[in-house]
Design a protein around this motif. Structure first.
Motif, short mmCIF file in Angstrom:
data_model
loop_
_atom_site.label_atom_id
_atom_site.label_comp_id
_atom_site.label_asym_id
_atom_site.label_seq_id
_atom_site.Cartn_x
_atom_site.Cartn_y
_atom_site.Cartn_z
N THR A 70 0.84 -1.20 0.00
CA THR A 70 0.00 0.00 0.00
C THR A 70 0.88 1.25 0.00
N ALA A 71 0.28 2.38 -0.27
CA ALA A 71 1.01 3.64 -0.27
C ALA A 71 1.65 3.89 1.10
N GLU A 72 0.93 3.57 2.17
CA GLU A 72 1.48 3.77 3.52
C GLU A 72 2.65 2.82 3.78
N GLN A 73 2.53 1.58 3.35
CA GLN A 73 3.63 0.63 3.54
C GLN A 73 4.87 1.08 2.78
N ARG A 74 4.68 1.66 1.62
CA ARG A 74 5.82 2.14 0.84
C ARG A 74 6.58 3.26 1.54
N LEU A 75 5.91 3.99 2.43
CA LEU A 75 6.57 5.04 3.20
C LEU A 75 7.55 4.46 4.22
N HIS A 76 7.31 3.22 4.65
CA HIS A 76 8.09 2.63 5.74
C HIS A 76 9.09 1.57 5.29
N VAL A 77 9.02 1.13 4.04
CA VAL A 77 9.85 0.03 3.56
C VAL A 77 10.61 0.46 2.31
N SER A 78 11.86 0.03 2.23
CA SER A 78 12.67 0.26 1.02
C SER A 78 13.09 -1.07 0.45
N ILE A 79 13.00 -1.21 -0.85
CA ILE A 79 13.55 -2.37 -1.55
C ILE A 79 15.00 -1.99 -1.85
N THR A 80 15.95 -2.66 -1.20
CA THR A 80 17.36 -2.26 -1.33
C THR A 80 18.22 -3.28 -2.06
N GLY A 81 17.61 -4.37 -2.52
CA GLY A 81 18.35 -5.35 -3.28
C GLY A 81 17.43 -6.08 -4.24
N LYS A 82 17.88 -6.25 -5.47
CA LYS A 82 17.07 -6.94 -6.48
C LYS A 82 17.96 -7.90 -7.26
N SER A 83 17.34 -8.92 -7.84
CA SER A 83 18.06 -9.85 -8.70
C SER A 83 17.37 -9.91 -10.06
N ASN A 84 17.91 -10.77 -10.91
CA ASN A 84 17.33 -10.97 -12.24
C ASN A 84 17.21 -9.63 -12.99
N ASN A 85 18.34 -8.93 -13.07
CA ASN A 85 18.39 -7.63 -13.76
C ASN A 85 17.43 -6.60 -13.18
N GLY A 86 17.29 -6.62 -11.86
CA GLY A 86 16.46 -5.64 -11.18
C GLY A 86 14.98 -5.93 -11.17
N LEU A 87 14.58 -7.13 -11.56
CA LEU A 87 13.15 -7.46 -11.65
C LEU A 87 12.57 -8.08 -10.37
N ILE A 88 13.39 -8.78 -9.60
CA ILE A 88 12.89 -9.50 -8.43
C ILE A 88 13.43 -8.89 -7.15
N PRO A 89 12.54 -8.37 -6.28
CA PRO A 89 13.01 -7.84 -5.00
C PRO A 89 13.62 -8.95 -4.15
N GLU A 90 14.81 -8.70 -3.62
CA GLU A 90 15.51 -9.69 -2.80
C GLU A 90 15.74 -9.21 -1.38
N VAL A 91 15.78 -7.89 -1.17
CA VAL A 91 16.05 -7.34 0.16
C VAL A 91 15.10 -6.19 0.43
N MET A 92 14.43 -6.23 1.59
CA MET A 92 13.56 -5.14 2.04
C MET A 92 14.07 -4.66 3.39
N GLU A 93 14.08 -3.36 3.58
CA GLU A 93 14.49 -2.78 4.86
C GLU A 93 13.42 -1.82 5.35
N TYR A 94 13.16 -1.89 6.65
CA TYR A 94 12.29 -0.89 7.27
C TYR A 94 13.11 0.37 7.49
N LYS A 95 12.50 1.51 7.26
CA LYS A 95 13.21 2.78 7.40
C LYS A 95 13.34 3.23 8.85
N GLU A 96 12.35 2.92 9.69
CA GLU A 96 12.35 3.44 11.05
C GLU A 96 12.69 2.42 12.12
N ARG A 97 13.07 1.21 11.74
CA ARG A 97 13.40 0.21 12.76
C ARG A 97 14.47 -0.73 12.23
N PRO A 98 15.18 -1.36 13.15
CA PRO A 98 16.26 -2.26 12.72
C PRO A 98 15.71 -3.61 12.28
#
Length: 75
Positions: free
Chosen positions: A10-38
């Motif tokens: 959702t739009a709200e979830q996108r505010l809190h999560v970053s996709i920081t790693g992808k594979s398959n030439n950038g097509l498949i998300p491999e790593v997600m990080e929360y912005k405000e928590r470890p």
């Protein structure tokens, strides 16, 4: 066939999560990080990765755990 479908974030979830790693030439998300928590989620097995990837992920994990632990210690 098993990956994060970012179309469902959702739009709200996108505010809190970053996709920081992808594979398959950038097509498949491999790593997600929360912005405000470890917290980090990976779609692969970092223990089977090369030494640099292992060091980055497990180093981040240990550093975050130490920071949280030290923040809880009485002063």
């Amino acid at each position: 066939h098993q990956s994060v479908n970012t179309d469902y974030l959702t739009a709200e979830q996108r505010l809190h999560v970053s996709i920081t790693g992808k594979s398959n030439n950038g097509l498949i998300p491999e790593v997600m990080e929360y912005k405000e928590r470890p917290a980090i989620g990976v779609q692969f097995h970092p223990e089977h990765s090369d030494a640099e990837v292992k060091q980055l992920i497990f180093g981040w994990l240990l550093e975050s755990a130490c920071k949280r632990h030290n923040a809880r210690l009485p002063r």
